[in-house]
Design a protein around this motif. Structure first.
Motif, PDB file in Angstrom:
ATOM      1  N   ILE A   1       5.194 -18.329 157.242  1.00  0.00           N
ATOM      2  CA  ILE A   1       3.942 -19.106 156.467  1.00  0.00           C
ATOM      3  C   ILE A   1       4.612 -19.918 155.737  1.00  0.00           C
ATOM      4  O   ILE A   1       5.170 -19.732 154.695  1.00  0.00           O
ATOM      5  CB  ILE A   1       3.200 -17.998 155.874  1.00  0.00           C
TER       6      ILE A   1
ATOM      7  N   LEU B   1       6.759 -13.077 156.104  1.00  0.00           N
ATOM      8  CA  LEU B   1       6.054 -12.303 155.670  1.00  0.00           C
ATOM      9  C   LEU B   1       6.140 -11.140 156.727  1.00  0.00           C
ATOM     10  O   LEU B   1       5.856 -11.578 158.021  1.00  0.00           O
ATOM     11  CB  LEU B   1       4.489 -12.549 155.552  1.00  0.00           C
TER      12      LEU B   1
ATOM     13  N   ILE C   1       4.535  -7.836 158.268  1.00  0.00           N
ATOM     14  CA  ILE C   1       3.251  -7.178 158.256  1.00  0.00           C
ATOM     15  C   ILE C   1       3.388  -5.844 159.104  1.00  0.00           C
ATOM     16  O   ILE C   1       3.739  -5.685 160.382  1.00  0.00           O
ATOM     17  CB  ILE C   1       2.243  -7.659 159.164  1.00  0.00           C
TER      18      ILE C   1
ATOM     19  N   ARG D   1      -5.214 -12.185 155.170  1.00  0.00           N
ATOM     20  CA  ARG D   1      -4.881 -13.210 154.086  1.00  0.00           C
ATOM     21  C   ARG D   1      -4.677 -12.734 152.579  1.00  0.00           C
ATOM     22  O   ARG D   1      -3.865 -13.048 151.960  1.00  0.00           O
ATOM     23  CB  ARG D   1      -5.982 -14.331 154.023  1.00  0.00           C
TER      24      ARG D   1
ATOM     25  N   ALA E   1      -1.174 -11.307 152.621  1.00  0.00           N
ATOM     26  CA  ALA E   1      -0.194 -12.087 152.553  1.00  0.00           C
ATOM     27  C   ALA E   1      -0.162 -12.846 151.000  1.00  0.00           C
ATOM     28  O   ALA E   1       1.138 -13.015 150.556  1.00  0.00           O
ATOM     29  CB  ALA E   1      -0.559 -13.616 153.284  1.00  0.00           C
TER      30      ALA E   1
ATOM     31  N   ILE F   1      -4.479 -17.123 160.673  1.00  0.00           N
ATOM     32  CA  ILE F   1      -3.536 -16.011 160.388  1.00  0.00           C
ATOM     33  C   ILE F   1      -4.221 -14.865 161.327  1.00  0.00           C
ATOM     34  O   ILE F   1      -3.275 -14.223 161.854  1.00  0.00           O
ATOM     35  CB  ILE F   1      -3.593 -15.448 159.067  1.00  0.00           C
TER      36      ILE F   1
END
Length: 603
Positions: A247, A252, A254, A282, A285, A324
């Motif tokens: 991003i 990131l 996950i 979101r 993040a 996203i």
């Protein structure tokens, strides 16, 4: 063979019928029908008499919705029902369909009890044997007659249908302890509006439990077979490992647990398909990466060189939930590539570099300067105000407010206390001196041809300001406001130098401005005034009082657009004597007189 014709036997001349002796039998039995008729008549009269005897009262043991009215006359029964039952039947009542409940308001639903019809139906004269038997044996619970507005009832039941509806349970997966647990589809329930309306019309008045209404089963769109297929394939792939999302310039990770918690499922074609919740992703993040979202910065004008130059705008950035969601979902259902790139959405500024370059901020269209006092604190407030106003952009049709532009006048915001006029007294207050900024900004706008919306001259005249063409500022009550009538924006510039406060309005010249001033009139000399304010500060006499008028005319392409005259009357700047000082002086004089009297007695 020949058959001989039939010959009847000889008739008895005394007989009246074919069969001998029949006439005599008829004469013997002729009284029986009469007797039966008399008996039936007696019974009928007795029955009618009984019906008449029991009429005029409610059958014994009779109740309506639990209210006993047996043996009462119709009037008394109606009155009791109206008193005991009427108020209750005005309250909303519940109806249920499965596990869902809705409340119906009788008034809104067009439902009203008809106590008169209900009572008279069972109390009035009737030959109906059922009603007569009820009087003799007892009636028990009776049905209540209603007055029904069918249109209102239909509308109320249709509206309640939404609250009573139970949607089908679709095939789904729940995240429990980081694992996807399948949820089987199940039918829902909808209200049968027509049948429910009839049921409510019949039974709405019955007190006690909620009224059950009929419904119909609704079928889910998904099947157990589709759920099983997703469980054996997509659900396993979804949690087969973490997702790496690039991003902006950051990475990131996950984890599977977050994927599990954000997964939602819906039917696409014939397959149960997952989609990860973009809002939750979101939030995840933003909680784990810094600087992803930034606010746009509008272009502005700098006056470091003395003339306006454009400082470029910058776009902001936003992490779009749909972006996203789509990118991470695509990676999660892929068995091969679980690294994805998520683009940040640019947010354009309200006023871009291009807007600034095209704004026409090229010349001074109005300016003014006022002399400073020797008060350094006051000058400091003005220097701060000039810095705040420098670069303020006012677009076509927008309104400028000096109070809003300066913000809250507080110590925390860097303002200091200096001289003001309050309650007719020269004193000090936070932000003292800002009236001079009001005067200077007003005159710059005056000569720039701005639409003057609001300004308030001082109560007394200060010689450093133009007569009548000046103003004061007081938070929450007195403000300077003007509107930009030009087709282009204007920009303000303020500074302190050479013993003066300066203000300029930059833009593209639009109006030509002409101004004139009347002679002073109604001149009044200052006198001595006693002020009762607790915080009064004494002061000497100042300027005279008078009335003055200023006229501004605006022209466009040599033709007059408008002309307006502003008239103001100044009070004389009286000498102020404080009542509290007079009281103290009088007390001191009385004390001195008493002391002198005592001294004289001792002498």
């Amino acid at each position: 063979m020949t058959i001989a014709p039939y010959t009847p036997p000889p008739r008895d001349a005394k007989a009246s019928e074919v069969f001998a002796g029949f006439a005599q039998d008829k004469k013997r039995t002729g009284k029986l029908p009469v007797a039966i008729g008399i008996l039936l008549g007696v019974l009928l009269l007795g029955y009618v008499g009984l019906a008449a005897a029991v009429a005029g009262s409610v059958p014994k043991g009779a109740t309506f919705a639990g209210v006993p009215v047996g043996g009462m006359t119709p009037d008394k029964a109606i009155k009791k029902l109206d008193t005991d039952l009427g108020p209750k039947l005005k309250n909303p009542f519940p109806v249920t369909l499965g596990a869902k409940t809705a409340n119906l308001n009788p008034a809104t639903a067009g439902l009203q009890p008809d106590f008169s019809a209900s009572v008279h139906q069972v109390a009035d004269f009737s030959l109906n044997p059922v009603k007569i038997f009820a009087h003799l044996a007892g009636a028990g619970a009776l049905e209540l007659t209603s007055k029904i507005d069918q249109t209102a009832l239909n509308q109320a039941v249709s509206a309640a249908a939404a609250d009573l509806k139970t949607p089908p349970t679709e095939a789904n997966f729940l995240c429990q302890d980081g694992k996807l647990v399948p949820v089987k589809p199940a039918p829902g329930m909808d209200l049968k509006v027509g049948e429910a309306t009839q049921e409510i019309a019949k039974k709405w008045w019955k007190q006690g439990k909620a009224l059950k209404v009929p419904g119909k089963s609704t079928t889910p769109k998904t099947t157990e077979a589709q759920l099983k297929a997703a469980e054996d394939s997509t659900a396993k792939t979804l949690l087969s490992g973490p997702i790496t999302a690039n991003i902006g310039e950051q990475k990131l990770t996950i984890p599977e647990g977050t994927i599990c918690q954000t997964a939602t499922w819906k039917l696409e074609g014939e397959k149960l398909t997952p989609k990860l919740d973009g809002g939750k992703l979101r939030d995840f993040a933003l909680a784990n990466l810094s600087g992803l979202e930034t606010a746009p910065v509008s272009a502005r004008f700098s006056f470091e060189t003395g003339a306006p130059t454009v400082v470029a705008s910058t776009n902001g950035t936003k992490l779009d939930p749909e972006e996203i969601s789509s990118k991470v979902t695509a990676g999660a259902v892929s068995g091969e590539n679980r690294e994805v790139t998520v683009d940040l959405t640019p947010i354009p500024p309200e006023f871009s570099t291009e807007d600034a370059n095209a704004a026409g901020i090229k010349e001074v269209i109005g300016e003014f300067a006022t002399p400073l006092t020797s008060n350094a604190v006051r000058t400091g407030n003005l220097r701060k105000a000039a810095g705040i106003l420098t670069g303020v952009l006012v677009k076509p049709g927008e309104q400028f407010s000096l109070e809003e532009s300066l913000g809250e006048i507080s110590v925390e915001n860097g303002w200091a206390a200096s001289g003001v006029i309050e309650n007719g007294v020269h004193t000090t207050a936070l932000g003292g001196g800002l009236s001079q900024m009001c005067v200077t900004a007003l005159n710059a706008a005056w000569f720039a041809g701005m639409d003057l919306v609001e300004f308030h001259p001082h109560s007394v005249w200060f010689s450093r300001y133009p007569m009548g063409r000046e103003c004061t500022l007081w938070t929450g009550s007195l403000d300077l406001k003007w509107k930009n009538p030009n087709p282009n924006p204007v920009v303000l510039q303020g500074w302190v130098s050479g013993g003066q406060l300066h203000m300029r309005v930059w833009g593209t010249k639009y109006y030509e401005v002409k101004t004139s001033q009347s002679p002073k009139s109604a001149i009044r000399q200052p006198t001595v005034k006693v002020n009762n304010w607790a915080e009064c500060v004494p002061s000497g006499a100042g300027q005279i009082g008078f009335t003055i008028s200023n006229t501004r005319t605006r022209l466009l392409n040599g033709k007059e657009v408008d002309s307006k005259t502003y008239t103001h009357t100044y009070e004389p700047d009286h000498q102020i004597v404080c009542a509290k000082d007079l009281a103290a002086q009088k007390a001191a004089e009385e004390q001195a007189a008493q002391a002198q009297a005592v001294q004289e007695q001792q002498d």
